[in-house]
Design a protein around this motif. Structure first.
Motif, PDB file in Angstrom:
ATOM      1  N   HIS A   1       0.833  -1.206   0.000  1.00 39.16           N
ATOM      2  CA  HIS A   1       0.000   0.000   0.000  1.00 39.16           C
ATOM      3  C   HIS A   1       0.869   1.257   0.000  1.00 39.16           C
ATOM      4  CE1 HIS A   1      -3.163   2.816   0.836  1.00 39.16           C
ATOM      5  NE2 HIS A   1      -2.631   3.151   1.999  1.00 39.16           N
ATOM      6  N   GLU A   2       1.921   1.261   0.814  1.00 35.21           N
ATOM      7  CA  GLU A   2       2.764   2.447   0.883  1.00 35.21           C
ATOM      8  C   GLU A   2       3.564   2.647  -0.401  1.00 35.21           C
ATOM      9  OE1 GLU A   2       3.117   2.975   5.699  1.00 35.21           O
ATOM     10  OE2 GLU A   2       4.864   2.191   4.639  1.00 35.21           O
ATOM     11  N   GLN A   3       3.875   1.557  -1.102  1.00 32.39           N
ATOM     12  CA  GLN A   3       4.511   1.712  -2.417  1.00 32.39           C
ATOM     13  C   GLN A   3       3.551   2.379  -3.389  1.00 32.39           C
ATOM     14  OE1 GLN A   3       7.780   1.054  -3.389  1.00 32.39           O
ATOM     15  NE2 GLN A   3       7.065   2.245  -5.139  1.00 32.39           N
ATOM     16  N   ASP A   4       2.283   1.991  -3.321  1.00 35.15           N
ATOM     17  CA  ASP A   4       1.280   2.630  -4.177  1.00 35.15           C
ATOM     18  C   ASP A   4       1.206   4.133  -3.934  1.00 35.15           C
ATOM     19  OD1 ASP A   4       0.617   0.210  -5.324  1.00 35.15           O
ATOM     20  OD2 ASP A   4      -1.156  -0.116  -4.079  1.00 35.15           O
ATOM     21  N   LEU A   5       1.421   4.542  -2.679  1.00 30.40           N
ATOM     22  CA  LEU A   5       1.318   5.957  -2.342  1.00 30.40           C
ATOM     23  C   LEU A   5       2.395   6.804  -3.011  1.00 30.40           C
ATOM     24  CD1 LEU A   5       0.498   5.785   1.489  1.00 30.40           C
ATOM     25  CD2 LEU A   5      -1.085   6.187  -0.404  1.00 30.40           C
ATOM     26  N   ILE A   6       3.524   6.196  -3.346  1.00 29.82           N
ATOM     27  CA  ILE A   6       4.608   6.984  -3.954  1.00 29.82           C
ATOM     28  C   ILE A   6       4.857   6.597  -5.407  1.00 29.82           C
ATOM     29  CG2 ILE A   6       5.727   7.416  -1.736  1.00 29.82           C
ATOM     30  CD1 ILE A   6       7.827   5.305  -2.521  1.00 29.82           C
ATOM     31  N   ASP A   7       3.957   5.821  -5.992  1.00 32.05           N
ATOM     32  CA  ASP A   7       4.157   5.378  -7.364  1.00 32.05           C
ATOM     33  C   ASP A   7       3.980   6.486  -8.400  1.00 32.05           C
ATOM     34  OD1 ASP A   7       5.133   2.863  -7.171  1.00 32.05           O
ATOM     35  OD2 ASP A   7       3.215   1.834  -7.431  1.00 32.05           O
ATOM     36  N   HIS A   8       3.551   7.677  -7.975  1.00 32.16           N
ATOM     37  CA  HIS A   8       3.521   8.796  -8.922  1.00 32.16           C
ATOM     38  C   HIS A   8       4.926   9.307  -9.205  1.00 32.16           C
ATOM     39  CE1 HIS A   8       3.406  10.529  -4.906  1.00 32.16           C
ATOM     40  NE2 HIS A   8       3.864  11.663  -5.401  1.00 32.16           N
ATOM     41  N   LEU A   9       5.903   8.870  -8.404  1.00 32.85           N
ATOM     42  CA  LEU A   9       7.310   9.163  -8.660  1.00 32.85           C
ATOM     43  C   LEU A   9       7.905   8.024  -9.481  1.00 32.85           C
ATOM     44  CD1 LEU A   9       8.447  10.238  -5.073  1.00 32.85           C
ATOM     45  CD2 LEU A   9       7.810  11.745  -6.962  1.00 32.85           C
ATOM     46  N   THR A  10       8.780   8.355 -10.421  1.00 36.36           N
ATOM     47  CA  THR A  10       9.459   7.317 -11.186  1.00 36.36           C
ATOM     48  C   THR A  10      10.440   6.583 -10.274  1.00 36.36           C
ATOM     49  OG1 THR A  10      11.303   8.742 -11.844  1.00 36.36           O
ATOM     50  CG2 THR A  10       9.326   8.761 -13.255  1.00 36.36           C
ATOM     51  N   ASP A  11      10.940   5.444 -10.740  1.00 33.47           N
ATOM     52  CA  ASP A  11      11.937   4.707  -9.967  1.00 33.47           C
ATOM     53  C   ASP A  11      13.153   5.587  -9.684  1.00 33.47           C
ATOM     54  OD1 ASP A  11      10.301   2.505 -10.038  1.00 33.47           O
ATOM     55  OD2 ASP A  11      11.451   1.434 -11.583  1.00 33.47           O
ATOM     56  N   GLU A  12      13.575   6.352 -10.694  1.00 35.29           N
ATOM     57  CA  GLU A  12      14.740   7.221 -10.521  1.00 35.29           C
ATOM     58  C   GLU A  12      14.469   8.314  -9.496  1.00 35.29           C
ATOM     59  OE1 GLU A  12      13.368   6.372 -13.404  1.00 35.29           O
ATOM     60  OE2 GLU A  12      14.921   5.015 -14.199  1.00 35.29           O
ATOM     61  N   GLN A  13      13.271   8.876  -9.520  1.00 40.94           N
ATOM     62  CA  GLN A  13      12.917   9.919  -8.550  1.00 40.94           C
ATOM     63  C   GLN A  13      12.858   9.342  -7.137  1.00 40.94           C
ATOM     64  OE1 GLN A  13       9.285  11.219 -10.365  1.00 40.94           O
ATOM     65  NE2 GLN A  13      10.283  12.835 -11.556  1.00 40.94           N
ATOM     66  N   GLN A  14      12.335   8.135  -6.988  1.00 40.93           N
ATOM     67  CA  GLN A  14      12.282   7.511  -5.667  1.00 40.93           C
ATOM     68  C   GLN A  14      13.687   7.262  -5.127  1.00 40.93           C
ATOM     69  OE1 GLN A  14       9.542   4.150  -5.316  1.00 40.93           O
ATOM     70  NE2 GLN A  14       8.256   5.018  -6.920  1.00 40.93           N
ATOM     71  N   GLU A  15      14.589   6.791  -5.984  1.00 44.71           N
ATOM     72  CA  GLU A  15      15.964   6.553  -5.552  1.00 44.71           C
ATOM     73  C   GLU A  15      16.656   7.860  -5.186  1.00 44.71           C
ATOM     74  OE1 GLU A  15      18.117   4.246  -8.391  1.00 44.71           O
ATOM     75  OE2 GLU A  15      16.656   2.612  -8.373  1.00 44.71           O
ATOM     76  N   LEU A  16      16.441   8.902  -5.994  1.00 50.64           N
ATOM     77  CA  LEU A  16      17.050  10.199  -5.711  1.00 50.64           C
ATOM     78  C   LEU A  16      16.523  10.767  -4.404  1.00 50.64           C
ATOM     79  CD1 LEU A  16      18.764  12.664  -6.445  1.00 50.64           C
ATOM     80  CD2 LEU A  16      16.836  13.485  -7.837  1.00 50.64           C
ATOM     81  N   LEU A  17      15.200  10.679  -4.205  1.00 50.82           N
ATOM     82  CA  LEU A  17      14.602  11.195  -2.976  1.00 50.82           C
ATOM     83  C   LEU A  17      15.127  10.429  -1.764  1.00 50.82           C
ATOM     84  CD1 LEU A  17      12.629  13.080  -1.569  1.00 50.82           C
ATOM     85  CD2 LEU A  17      10.796  11.444  -2.082  1.00 50.82           C
ATOM     86  N   ALA A  18      15.229   9.105  -1.869  1.00 53.94           N
ATOM     87  CA  ALA A  18      15.753   8.307  -0.764  1.00 53.94           C
ATOM     88  C   ALA A  18      17.192   8.715  -0.440  1.00 53.94           C
ATOM     89  CB  ALA A  18      15.686   6.815  -1.102  1.00 53.94           C
ATOM     90  N   ASP A  19      17.989   8.945  -1.476  1.00 57.88           N
ATOM     91  CA  ASP A  19      19.378   9.366  -1.265  1.00 57.88           C
ATOM     92  C   ASP A  19      19.450  10.723  -0.577  1.00 57.88           C
ATOM     93  OD1 ASP A  19      20.349   7.056  -2.419  1.00 57.88           O
ATOM     94  OD2 ASP A  19      20.693   7.958  -4.388  1.00 57.88           O
ATOM     95  N   LEU A  20      18.635  11.670  -1.035  1.00 58.46           N
ATOM     96  CA  LEU A  20      18.643  13.009  -0.449  1.00 58.46           C
ATOM     97  C   LEU A  20      18.164  12.977   0.998  1.00 58.46           C
ATOM     98  CD1 LEU A  20      17.266  15.096  -3.449  1.00 58.46           C
ATOM     99  CD2 LEU A  20      19.604  15.064  -2.584  1.00 58.46           C
ATOM    100  N   LEU A  21      17.135  12.181   1.269  1.00 55.40           N
ATOM    101  CA  LEU A  21      16.637  12.086   2.639  1.00 55.40           C
ATOM    102  C   LEU A  21      17.659  11.432   3.557  1.00 55.40           C
ATOM    103  CD1 LEU A  21      12.914  11.118   1.968  1.00 55.40           C
ATOM    104  CD2 LEU A  21      13.767  13.290   2.870  1.00 55.40           C
ATOM    105  N   ARG A  22      18.420  10.459   3.025  1.00 56.58           N
ATOM    106  CA  ARG A  22      19.476   9.824   3.816  1.00 56.58           C
ATOM    107  C   ARG A  22      20.534  10.856   4.211  1.00 56.58           C
ATOM    108  NH1 ARG A  22      20.991   6.586   0.251  1.00 56.58           N
ATOM    109  NH2 ARG A  22      19.467   4.966   0.734  1.00 56.58           N
ATOM    110  N   VAL A  23      20.912  11.696   3.247  1.00 56.48           N
ATOM    111  CA  VAL A  23      21.893  12.743   3.527  1.00 56.48           C
ATOM    112  C   VAL A  23      21.326  13.740   4.538  1.00 56.48           C
ATOM    113  CG1 VAL A  23      23.183  14.678   2.531  1.00 56.48           C
ATOM    114  CG2 VAL A  23      23.019  12.514   1.283  1.00 56.48           C
ATOM    115  N   LEU A  24      20.065  14.127   4.349  1.00 55.38           N
ATOM    116  CA  LEU A  24      19.426  15.070   5.271  1.00 55.38           C
ATOM    117  C   LEU A  24      19.388  14.517   6.687  1.00 55.38           C
ATOM    118  CD1 LEU A  24      17.754  17.628   5.884  1.00 55.38           C
ATOM    119  CD2 LEU A  24      15.717  16.320   5.237  1.00 55.38           C
ATOM    120  N   LEU A  25      18.928  13.271   6.834  1.00 59.15           N
ATOM    121  CA  LEU A  25      18.827  12.677   8.167  1.00 59.15           C
ATOM    122  C   LEU A  25      20.198  12.520   8.817  1.00 59.15           C
ATOM    123  CD1 LEU A  25      16.073   9.953   7.711  1.00 59.15           C
ATOM    124  CD2 LEU A  25      15.977  11.955   9.186  1.00 59.15           C
ATOM    125  N   GLY A  26      21.184  12.086   8.041  1.00 58.57           N
ATOM    126  CA  GLY A  26      22.529  11.945   8.588  1.00 58.57           C
ATOM    127  C   GLY A  26      23.069  13.271   9.089  1.00 58.57           C
TER     128      GLY A  26
END
Length: 197
Positions: free
Chosen positions: A153-178
């Motif tokens: 269900h949670e994957q469905d919630l972010i499926d409006h983002l492409t795979d590349e956008q999801q990976e980029l967002l995950a990377d940016l959030l990792r940097v932000l949280l760190g």
């Protein structure tokens, strides 16, 4: 789809009508920029959207878990045991460390899960202390079904983002949280299902 917007260099958002354009956060940022030009406002575009997304996702997770009949604390406990791998057993101290909660909180979680038949607790001869907590067959059944449905269900919630956008967002959030943890002296968060996968 992402398109450049004004001012140049910004990414387009979708407004409440589903059309590209400024959103409410843009309006707040631009109003402060107009009223107080010397005030640094760039963080508004990041932090306000993170807060809003966190609220939307948190509310939706609570609704989803309620429909699945599992509370977040139990999900956290079962997920931690399941991810440990065979024999799906941990000490209370290991569970408390992995879940970043107190020993008392783990004791309560284990007691509730044990009463529901989701875990079994091996205790000392006196019965006062728990040595190990093990996922039961019923616990396996519950966590496997819950994880599949929740994460699907949670994957469905972010499926409006492409795979590349999801990976980029995950990377940016990792940097932000760190960076935030380093600046604020905060510990790493636990590896729960969903927000901490």
């Amino acid at each position: 789809m992402f398109r450049p917007k004004h001012p140049p260099g910004r990414l387009d958002q979708v407004n409440s009508a589903g059309e590209p354009g400024f959103d409410a956060v843009d309006a707040i940022e631009h109003a402060w920029r107009r009223e107080r030009p010397a005030t640094p406002v760039r963080s508004i575009g990041v932090i306000s959207r993170i807060w809003h997304a966190a609220k939307l996702l948190g509310d939706e997770r609570r609704r989803t878990l309620a429909a699945l009949g599992v509370d977040q604390a139990t999900l956290d406990l079962l997920s931690t045991l399941r991810r440990a791998g065979p024999p799906y057993r941990m000490t209370p101290a290991q569970l408390a460390g992995a879940c970043l909660v107190s020993a008392g909180a783990i004791t309560q979680r284990v007691a509730r899960a044990e009463a529901a038949g989701l875990v079994s607790a091996e205790r000392t001869a006196s019965g006062r202390r728990t040595r190990h907590v093990t996922l039961t067959d019923e616990g396996h059944r519950v966590i496997e079904g819950t994880v599949d449905r929740l994460l699907g269900h949670e994957q469905d919630l972010i499926d409006h983002l492409t795979d590349e956008q999801q990976e980029l967002l995950a990377d940016l959030l990792r940097v932000l949280l760190g960076g935030l943890r380093a600046r604020l002296g905060a510990p790493d968060e636990p590896g729960q299902v969903g927000d901490q996968r």
